[in-house]
Write a protein that holds these residues in place. Structure first.
Motif, PDB file in Angstrom:
ATOM      1  N   HIS A 117       3.347   8.675  31.914  1.00  0.00           N
ATOM      2  CA  HIS A 117       3.672   8.862  30.504  1.00  0.00           C
ATOM      3  C   HIS A 117       3.283  10.272  30.081  1.00  0.00           C
ATOM      4  O   HIS A 117       2.414  10.912  30.684  1.00  0.00           O
ATOM      5  CB  HIS A 117       2.924   7.852  29.637  1.00  0.00           C
ATOM      6  N   ALA A 118       3.923  10.729  29.027  1.00  0.00           N
ATOM      7  CA  ALA A 118       3.610  12.052  28.481  1.00  0.00           C
ATOM      8  C   ALA A 118       2.847  11.884  27.177  1.00  0.00           C
ATOM      9  O   ALA A 118       3.372  11.354  26.195  1.00  0.00           O
ATOM     10  CB  ALA A 118       4.886  12.840  28.243  1.00  0.00           C
ATOM     11  N   PHE A 119       1.603  12.318  27.164  1.00  0.00           N
ATOM     12  CA  PHE A 119       0.817  12.342  25.938  1.00  0.00           C
ATOM     13  C   PHE A 119       1.206  13.574  25.124  1.00  0.00           C
ATOM     14  O   PHE A 119       1.642  14.590  25.660  1.00  0.00           O
ATOM     15  CB  PHE A 119      -0.680  12.421  26.264  1.00  0.00           C
ATOM     16  N   GLN A 120       1.016  13.476  23.821  1.00  0.00           N
ATOM     17  CA  GLN A 120       1.164  14.654  22.982  1.00  0.00           C
ATOM     18  C   GLN A 120      -0.114  15.480  23.061  1.00  0.00           C
ATOM     19  O   GLN A 120      -1.210  14.949  23.160  1.00  0.00           O
ATOM     20  CB  GLN A 120       1.445  14.243  21.541  1.00  0.00           C
ATOM     21  N   GLY A 121       0.045  16.789  23.008  1.00  0.00           N
ATOM     22  CA  GLY A 121      -1.098  17.694  23.033  1.00  0.00           C
ATOM     23  C   GLY A 121      -1.463  18.119  24.444  1.00  0.00           C
ATOM     24  O   GLY A 121      -1.141  17.432  25.425  1.00  0.00           O
ATOM     25  N   ARG A 122      -2.119  19.266  24.535  1.00  0.00           N
ATOM     26  CA  ARG A 122      -2.634  19.780  25.799  1.00  0.00           C
ATOM     27  C   ARG A 122      -4.099  20.162  25.602  1.00  0.00           C
ATOM     28  O   ARG A 122      -4.442  20.804  24.605  1.00  0.00           O
ATOM     29  CB  ARG A 122      -1.837  21.007  26.258  1.00  0.00           C
ATOM     30  N   ASP A 188     -11.364   5.129  21.245  1.00  0.00           N
ATOM     31  CA  ASP A 188     -11.550   6.508  20.743  1.00  0.00           C
ATOM     32  C   ASP A 188     -10.664   7.503  21.491  1.00  0.00           C
ATOM     33  O   ASP A 188     -11.136   8.300  22.309  1.00  0.00           O
ATOM     34  CB  ASP A 188     -13.011   6.931  20.827  1.00  0.00           C
ATOM     35  N   TRP A 189      -9.381   7.505  21.140  1.00  0.00           N
ATOM     36  CA  TRP A 189      -8.392   8.352  21.798  1.00  0.00           C
ATOM     37  C   TRP A 189      -8.102   9.627  21.007  1.00  0.00           C
ATOM     38  O   TRP A 189      -7.077  10.268  21.215  1.00  0.00           O
ATOM     39  CB  TRP A 189      -7.104   7.558  22.023  1.00  0.00           C
ATOM     40  N   GLU A 190      -9.013  10.026  20.118  1.00  0.00           N
ATOM     41  CA  GLU A 190      -8.719  11.139  19.224  1.00  0.00           C
ATOM     42  C   GLU A 190      -8.595  12.485  19.936  1.00  0.00           C
ATOM     43  O   GLU A 190      -7.917  13.386  19.450  1.00  0.00           O
ATOM     44  CB  GLU A 190      -9.757  11.214  18.115  1.00  0.00           C
ATOM     45  N   TYR A 191      -9.236  12.638  21.079  1.00  0.00           N
ATOM     46  CA  TYR A 191      -9.133  13.892  21.822  1.00  0.00           C
ATOM     47  C   TYR A 191      -8.084  13.835  22.935  1.00  0.00           C
ATOM     48  O   TYR A 191      -7.863  14.825  23.640  1.00  0.00           O
ATOM     49  CB  TYR A 191     -10.481  14.261  22.442  1.00  0.00           C
ATOM     50  N   SER A 192      -7.445  12.692  23.118  1.00  0.00           N
ATOM     51  CA  SER A 192      -6.542  12.490  24.249  1.00  0.00           C
ATOM     52  C   SER A 192      -5.404  13.508  24.253  1.00  0.00           C
ATOM     53  O   SER A 192      -4.938  13.954  23.203  1.00  0.00           O
ATOM     54  CB  SER A 192      -5.977  11.066  24.223  1.00  0.00           C
ATOM     55  N   ALA A 193      -4.963  13.865  25.455  1.00  0.00           N
ATOM     56  CA  ALA A 193      -3.937  14.898  25.611  1.00  0.00           C
ATOM     57  C   ALA A 193      -3.543  14.954  27.082  1.00  0.00           C
ATOM     58  O   ALA A 193      -4.140  14.284  27.931  1.00  0.00           O
ATOM     59  CB  ALA A 193      -4.477  16.259  25.157  1.00  0.00           C
ATOM     60  N   MET A 194      -2.564  15.771  27.369  1.00  0.00           N
ATOM     61  CA  MET A 194      -2.264  16.078  28.755  1.00  0.00           C
ATOM     62  C   MET A 194      -3.331  17.050  29.267  1.00  0.00           C
ATOM     63  O   MET A 194      -3.713  17.999  28.573  1.00  0.00           O
ATOM     64  CB  MET A 194      -0.875  16.702  28.883  1.00  0.00           C
ATOM     65  N   CYS A 195      -3.802  16.792  30.478  1.00  0.00           N
ATOM     66  CA  CYS A 195      -4.855  17.622  31.045  1.00  0.00           C
ATOM     67  C   CYS A 195      -4.857  17.398  32.554  1.00  0.00           C
ATOM     68  O   CYS A 195      -4.130  16.546  33.066  1.00  0.00           O
ATOM     69  CB  CYS A 195      -6.207  17.229  30.442  1.00  0.00           C
ATOM     70  N   GLU A 196      -5.657  18.170  33.256  1.00  0.00           N
ATOM     71  CA  GLU A 196      -5.759  17.905  34.685  1.00  0.00           C
ATOM     72  C   GLU A 196      -6.765  16.781  34.926  1.00  0.00           C
ATOM     73  O   GLU A 196      -7.706  16.584  34.148  1.00  0.00           O
ATOM     74  CB  GLU A 196      -6.106  19.164  35.465  1.00  0.00           C
ATOM     75  N   PRO A 197      -6.568  15.986  35.981  1.00  0.00           N
ATOM     76  CA  PRO A 197      -7.393  14.788  36.192  1.00  0.00           C
ATOM     77  C   PRO A 197      -8.890  15.042  36.256  1.00  0.00           C
ATOM     78  O   PRO A 197      -9.685  14.170  35.885  1.00  0.00           O
ATOM     79  CB  PRO A 197      -6.883  14.241  37.532  1.00  0.00           C
ATOM     80  N   ALA A 198      -9.289  16.219  36.705  1.00  0.00           N
ATOM     81  CA  ALA A 198     -10.713  16.491  36.888  1.00  0.00           C
ATOM     82  C   ALA A 198     -11.498  16.381  35.588  1.00  0.00           C
ATOM     83  O   ALA A 198     -12.693  16.080  35.616  1.00  0.00           O
ATOM     84  CB  ALA A 198     -10.908  17.884  37.502  1.00  0.00           C
ATOM     85  N   TRP A 199     -10.855  16.612  34.438  1.00  0.00           N
ATOM     86  CA  TRP A 199     -11.584  16.572  33.164  1.00  0.00           C
ATOM     87  C   TRP A 199     -12.185  15.183  32.939  1.00  0.00           C
ATOM     88  O   TRP A 199     -13.387  15.052  32.680  1.00  0.00           O
ATOM     89  CB  TRP A 199     -10.666  16.955  32.014  1.00  0.00           C
ATOM     90  N   ASP A 200     -11.358  14.128  32.995  1.00  0.00           N
ATOM     91  CA  ASP A 200     -11.867  12.776  32.735  1.00  0.00           C
ATOM     92  C   ASP A 200     -12.929  12.369  33.751  1.00  0.00           C
ATOM     93  O   ASP A 200     -13.945  11.763  33.393  1.00  0.00           O
ATOM     94  CB  ASP A 200     -10.721  11.763  32.767  1.00  0.00           C
ATOM     95  N   LEU A 201     -12.699  12.677  35.004  1.00  0.00           N
ATOM     96  CA  LEU A 201     -13.640  12.275  36.048  1.00  0.00           C
ATOM     97  C   LEU A 201     -14.968  13.014  35.912  1.00  0.00           C
ATOM     98  O   LEU A 201     -16.043  12.419  36.045  1.00  0.00           O
ATOM     99  CB  LEU A 201     -13.018  12.526  37.421  1.00  0.00           C
TER     100      LEU A 201
END
Length: 290
Positions: A117-122, A188-201
């Protein structure tokens, strides 16, 4: 006005009771009326400076459709109401002493990242740090700004070795994972966006205080096809995300009522970032991406 708005949840009669829930930047409440339960989230003061609420709702709806987030019941520019997950409890760093918890969280993040899926924001790491520092102004310490300068070599190296970006939560602290009989959810998805996987991990590794063995297990549960390459990026992000957290806390001091709490957070993350970025291992870590 809010009472009329809440009455849209069910029926036509008023009578909702609101019980405050724990939160850092926002104000959240458990809404109860008879057998009805919901969670109301009101944006914290000043968050409009750096949070796109329309993007948040778009991304949250996608996550809810994947079964990863509580369904949205009502939403407008001022409020978000989601379904209450009965019996669910937030995780804590101690929860990750159970390897099964680490496995479950790794699998959940993998489902999100590989959902296509494509999230809004980067979410771009260095621009975000610089945005927070600009918002913080004089509240950002000299030590924090010095670490930002020391981290600069990582910017060019990350840009020169890009990876595919994925839909990401961005703030996967243990408390944002709710575990209950219905499964594991992320809130709490307020900061959610497209990003590289390493950020969440890496963000999870920081907030859950995962040691090297636990971080390795997390990546095993995540089942990345390029695990060794991802592991290097996670370690680099683990250093850099301390800068994000410290600069975010410094920015909060400008509008927060409890400035001392955010000052303490900024100082804590700056102190934790110092050996990771100013130490001799940082240069080697950056070089290993090449």
């Amino acid at each position: 006005m809010k009472s009329l708005w809440l009455d849209r949840l069910s029926g036509k009669e008023p009578g909702w009771t609101a019980t405050p829930l724990a939160g850092l930047t926002n104000r959240s409440f458990l809404l109860s009326r008879g057998e009805d339960r919901a969670v109301l989230r009101l944006p914290g003061p000043g968050t409009e400076r750096y949070i796109d609420r329309r993007a948040e709702l778009h991304n949250h709806e996608i996550a809810a459709g994947l079964g990863l987030a509580p369904p949205i019941l009502l939403a407008d520019s001022d409020c978000l109401v989601t379904r209450y997950i009965e019996g669910a409890q937030g995780l804590s760093p101690e929860s990750f002493r159970d390897p099964a918890v680490t496995d479950a969280v790794g699998r959940l993040l993998a489902r999100l990242h590989r959902s296509h899926h494509a999230f809004q924001g980067r979410m771009e790491l260095f621009p975000k740090v610089d945005q927070y520092l600009a918002l913080a102004g004089a509240e950002a310490s000299a030590g924090l700004r010095h670490l930002r300068d020391l981290a600069e070599p990582a910017r060019a190296t990350l840009a020169a070795h890009p990876v595919t970006w994925v839909p990401s939560h961005i703030d996967p602290s243990p408390a944002n994972f709710l575990q209950g009989q219905q499964g594991l959810f992320l809130i709490d998805w307020e900061y959610s966006a497209m990003c590289e996987p390493a950020w969440d991990l890496a963000g999870l590794a920081i907030e859950a205080r995962l040691d090297e063995t636990q971080r390795r297990r997390l990546l095993e549960a995540y089942e990345a096809p390029d695990r060794e390459r991802l592991a290097v990026r996670v370690e680099l992000f683990r250093a850099l995300l301390h800068l994000v957290a410290a600069s975010w806390a410094a920015a909060q001091m400008v509008t927060a009522e409890d400035r001392d709490s955010y000052r303490h957070l900024a100082d804590e993350y700056t102190a934790r970032a110092e050996p990771l970025i100013a130490g001799p291992a940082f240069g080697s870590l950056v070089a290993s991406l090449r």
